[in-house]
Design a protein around this motif. Sequence first.
Motif, PDB file in Angstrom:
ATOM      1  N   LEU A  45       0.811  -1.213   0.000  1.00 12.18           N
ATOM      2  CA  LEU A  45       0.000   0.000   0.000  1.00 12.18           C
ATOM      3  C   LEU A  45       0.846   1.265   0.000  1.00 12.18           C
ATOM      4  O   LEU A  45       0.505   2.264  -0.623  1.00 12.18           O
ATOM      5  CB  LEU A  45      -0.923  -0.003   1.221  1.00 12.18           C
ATOM      6  CG  LEU A  45      -2.059   1.013   1.209  1.00 12.18           C
ATOM      7  CD1 LEU A  45      -2.929   0.821  -0.015  1.00 12.18           C
ATOM      8  CD2 LEU A  45      -2.894   0.875   2.457  1.00 12.18           C
ATOM      9  N   LEU A  46       1.981   1.232   0.693  1.00 13.42           N
ATOM     10  CA  LEU A  46       2.737   2.462   0.899  1.00 13.42           C
ATOM     11  C   LEU A  46       3.825   2.698  -0.139  1.00 13.42           C
ATOM     12  O   LEU A  46       4.403   3.764  -0.184  1.00 13.42           O
ATOM     13  CB  LEU A  46       3.360   2.451   2.304  1.00 13.42           C
ATOM     14  CG  LEU A  46       2.343   2.463   3.446  1.00 13.42           C
ATOM     15  CD1 LEU A  46       3.065   2.400   4.783  1.00 13.42           C
ATOM     16  CD2 LEU A  46       1.468   3.701   3.382  1.00 13.42           C
ATOM     17  N   ASN A  47       4.144   1.684  -0.967  1.00 14.68           N
ATOM     18  CA  ASN A  47       5.195   1.939  -1.947  1.00 14.68           C
ATOM     19  C   ASN A  47       4.683   2.871  -3.040  1.00 14.68           C
ATOM     20  O   ASN A  47       3.491   3.131  -3.148  1.00 14.68           O
ATOM     21  CB  ASN A  47       5.721   0.618  -2.537  1.00 14.68           C
ATOM     22  CG  ASN A  47       4.711  -0.053  -3.434  1.00 14.68           C
ATOM     23  OD1 ASN A  47       4.296   0.509  -4.431  1.00 14.68           O
ATOM     24  ND2 ASN A  47       4.296  -1.254  -3.087  1.00 14.68           N
ATOM     25  N   SER A  48       5.612   3.354  -3.862  1.00 18.17           N
ATOM     26  CA  SER A  48       5.251   4.387  -4.838  1.00 18.17           C
ATOM     27  C   SER A  48       4.842   3.820  -6.187  1.00 18.17           C
ATOM     28  O   SER A  48       4.604   4.571  -7.127  1.00 18.17           O
ATOM     29  CB  SER A  48       6.446   5.331  -5.045  1.00 18.17           C
ATOM     30  OG  SER A  48       7.544   4.606  -5.582  1.00 18.17           O
ATOM     31  N   HIS A  49       4.743   2.488  -6.311  1.00 21.79           N
ATOM     32  CA  HIS A  49       4.475   1.908  -7.620  1.00 21.79           C
ATOM     33  C   HIS A  49       3.126   2.324  -8.177  1.00 21.79           C
ATOM     34  O   HIS A  49       2.978   2.530  -9.374  1.00 21.79           O
ATOM     35  CB  HIS A  49       4.559   0.377  -7.552  1.00 21.79           C
ATOM     36  CG  HIS A  49       5.956  -0.137  -7.411  1.00 21.79           C
ATOM     37  ND1 HIS A  49       6.602  -0.170  -6.210  1.00 21.79           N
ATOM     38  CD2 HIS A  49       6.835  -0.616  -8.326  1.00 21.79           C
ATOM     39  CE1 HIS A  49       7.818  -0.655  -6.379  1.00 21.79           C
ATOM     40  NE2 HIS A  49       7.979  -0.926  -7.654  1.00 21.79           N
ATOM     41  N   ALA A  50       2.095   2.410  -7.315  1.00 18.80           N
ATOM     42  CA  ALA A  50       0.754   2.714  -7.823  1.00 18.80           C
ATOM     43  C   ALA A  50       0.728   4.056  -8.528  1.00 18.80           C
ATOM     44  O   ALA A  50       0.199   4.187  -9.631  1.00 18.80           O
ATOM     45  CB  ALA A  50      -0.257   2.673  -6.678  1.00 18.80           C
ATOM     46  N   GLY A  51       1.298   5.090  -7.886  1.00 15.33           N
ATOM     47  CA  GLY A  51       1.322   6.396  -8.516  1.00 15.33           C
ATOM     48  C   GLY A  51       2.104   6.403  -9.809  1.00 15.33           C
ATOM     49  O   GLY A  51       1.709   7.050 -10.795  1.00 15.33           O
ATOM     50  N   MET A  52       3.228   5.664  -9.853  1.00 20.51           N
ATOM     51  CA  MET A  52       4.043   5.620 -11.053  1.00 20.51           C
ATOM     52  C   MET A  52       3.304   4.946 -12.217  1.00 20.51           C
ATOM     53  O   MET A  52       3.533   5.277 -13.379  1.00 20.51           O
ATOM     54  CB  MET A  52       5.344   4.874 -10.749  1.00 20.51           C
ATOM     55  CG  MET A  52       6.366   4.904 -11.835  1.00 20.51           C
ATOM     56  SD  MET A  52       8.024   4.459 -11.282  1.00 20.51           S
ATOM     57  CE  MET A  52       7.722   3.256 -10.016  1.00 20.51           C
ATOM     58  N   LEU A  53       2.401   4.007 -11.889  1.00 19.39           N
ATOM     59  CA  LEU A  53       1.691   3.294 -12.941  1.00 19.39           C
ATOM     60  C   LEU A  53       0.660   4.168 -13.659  1.00 19.39           C
ATOM     61  O   LEU A  53       0.103   3.757 -14.674  1.00 19.39           O
ATOM     62  CB  LEU A  53       1.009   2.054 -12.363  1.00 19.39           C
ATOM     63  CG  LEU A  53       1.976   0.952 -11.907  1.00 19.39           C
ATOM     64  CD1 LEU A  53       1.227  -0.176 -11.235  1.00 19.39           C
ATOM     65  CD2 LEU A  53       2.791   0.430 -13.080  1.00 19.39           C
ATOM     66  N   HIS A  54       0.400   5.363 -13.157  1.00 19.81           N
ATOM     67  CA  HIS A  54      -0.467   6.309 -13.853  1.00 19.81           C
ATOM     68  C   HIS A  54       0.325   7.263 -14.754  1.00 19.81           C
ATOM     69  O   HIS A  54      -0.267   8.169 -15.350  1.00 19.81           O
ATOM     70  CB  HIS A  54      -1.287   7.118 -12.844  1.00 19.81           C
ATOM     71  CG  HIS A  54      -2.351   6.326 -12.153  1.00 19.81           C
ATOM     72  ND1 HIS A  54      -3.588   6.086 -12.703  1.00 19.81           N
ATOM     73  CD2 HIS A  54      -2.345   5.694 -10.950  1.00 19.81           C
ATOM     74  CE1 HIS A  54      -4.312   5.356 -11.869  1.00 19.81           C
ATOM     75  NE2 HIS A  54      -3.586   5.106 -10.803  1.00 19.81           N
ATOM     76  N   ASP A  55       1.640   7.054 -14.855  1.00 23.66           N
ATOM     77  CA  ASP A  55       2.504   7.953 -15.619  1.00 23.66           C
ATOM     78  C   ASP A  55       2.541   7.490 -17.083  1.00 23.66           C
ATOM     79  O   ASP A  55       3.381   6.677 -17.481  1.00 23.66           O
ATOM     80  CB  ASP A  55       3.901   7.962 -15.011  1.00 23.66           C
ATOM     81  CG  ASP A  55       4.793   9.030 -15.599  1.00 23.66           C
ATOM     82  OD1 ASP A  55       4.499   9.520 -16.714  1.00 23.66           O
ATOM     83  OD2 ASP A  55       5.788   9.397 -14.948  1.00 23.66           O
ATOM     84  N   ASP A  56       1.632   8.016 -17.892  1.00 22.71           N
ATOM     85  CA  ASP A  56       1.515   7.570 -19.285  1.00 22.71           C
ATOM     86  C   ASP A  56       2.748   7.914 -20.104  1.00 22.71           C
ATOM     87  O   ASP A  56       3.135   7.160 -21.005  1.00 22.71           O
ATOM     88  CB  ASP A  56       0.270   8.187 -19.933  1.00 22.71           C
ATOM     89  CG  ASP A  56      -1.020   7.651 -19.327  1.00 22.71           C
ATOM     90  OD1 ASP A  56      -1.007   6.520 -18.792  1.00 22.71           O
ATOM     91  OD2 ASP A  56      -2.044   8.366 -19.375  1.00 22.71           O
TER      92      ASP A  56
END
Length: 573
Positions: A14-25
């Motif tokens: 939950l706390l890692n930054s992968h989720a936000g990075m996966l929205h980087d088109d």
Amino acid sequence: MLGSGLSHHMEEVLLNSHAGMLHDDYRHEAYLHAITNAVETIHGRGEKVKLLDIGTGTGILALFAYNAGADVIVACEGSPTMASIAAQTFRKNTFPDKNQKLELKQIYSTELNEAFSEYSNYFNVIVSEVYDSELLGEGCLPTYKHALAFLAAPECIFLPRNASIYVCPFSSPSLYSYSSDRTGHPLKLFEPWEIQVDKVTDLSVGEPIKVNTWTFNLHDTKNWLKDHEFSVPWADSSSPCHGLIMWWDSELDSRIITTAPRFTAKYQGFRDHWMPMIFFLPPQVSNFTVHTTNDNYKISFKLPHDTIQHRASQCSHRHIGFTNHLAQFYVDSLRNAGSFRHSPLRIRYTGTTHLKDILMNAIEKNNAIFLNENSSDDYHIEILDCFDIFKLTCIELFLERSAREKVSRKEERVLIPQRTRLYVELIESTQLFNRVVPPTTIHGIDLSYYGKEIHDAMNYQKGLDKLEPINRWEYDDIDTLSYTLPIDNVLPNGASTFLMTIKKSGKLNGVILSLGFEFDSKINVLIGEQYFSKVDCWLLPDPISVIPNDTFSLNIFLFDGKLRDITIVNSTN
């Protein structure tokens, strides 16, 4: 739901930054294009594509290679949690009957050739992205140097090809207050800061300067540790230069990824997993020279006559700037309180030395005696530093301050600030939600397993999940759907319930808690409006469509003054 019941696995997911990075088109498009071209190039040589993905994370880049037709793909990942996510993502997106080999190794790439000797100088394509906002902080240089020396075959295509650092001088009195005392003397704090510079309202900038380039091939590794000087033009003597804004570009093939700010031609849109950085310098009123060096993990800047590369803690900047913004409120309240009281004033101070020094300089020294917080001596005025908002949740600090306020009123002492207020908002924000919730697919790649892991973690015991404290002012799209008047009472044990009515239509997906400080009848400060002052944010696992006059019960659960959980229930009739 706060983390008390979450497994270590769920918390890390939950706390890692992968989720936000996966929205980087922009990032996905650049890597997909470069990987596809690399596979076609190697096949055009008549060779099989043997590709290594360093730090695979969720496995997206490895699956780009798989879909492009790479023959052998080895994805290595040091984190056990992310390796398990990648394994499940691979299972959902690969086919056993395809004549391709995709292997996952839960290992750091720097250990790969020793653990598996067959991979020594084996790969003709290597793909990686080991960057942070400062470029070097995650160790891309030693990681890439090892890969080029021990894992890359001759004529290996290495992606990215290179990376460059740019800076431009800036002037911003509001930002500079985070690097100087109230009299304007610089405190020699040169730690770089991530910041959405486009949101700074009094920013003016000079021309961009390319400072360093690192070319990622084996022959150039001897030149990766830089040490040189460069000239910075600055002609506006009426508005001194306060430091440097830094960003990076990284070239893949014909495309780049970059953290360039909005005022440049290369701007790629809002991100918060990478941001531009700022370095403070002593004010300059004309052209000047800067000396820069880097090691494997950080970049430093200094003026040539300085003998020390300054890299202080971010906490120092944040506290100093925040205190500078609030200092006059403290000074005015202290003068008002002391004008009709005892002489000399006996003041008990709880906080850090920076604010204490400001207060001591603001009043006649012979009219005040400052006592530390552990003193048993009697006192007339108690001063509490607001910097505790960076140490406790807003609710916990509110409870602590409320208890102190009751004691002061009972003992007829003056407390500065006089009162602490708690505010609650129901919000909609795609930018905040995207920080923890990944997209369901990227270029046809199914990410449902990763999304389910995050959703299950957020939905644990049906509470809300807390983001780390956020800089509210950095986000463009926070829309307030409902808000409370200042809250005066929260139970230190048990549940406190607040009924909230929706004011406008939207998708409810979060709750923000913030504090206000009342210094006297004329001075009220709402935290969150100043640069780097934090508010607390909780997110719902499933956004709720709302319309005006819908009602929700917000339940705050505490035990011994410590926050345990927050839930929200639709109570619309």
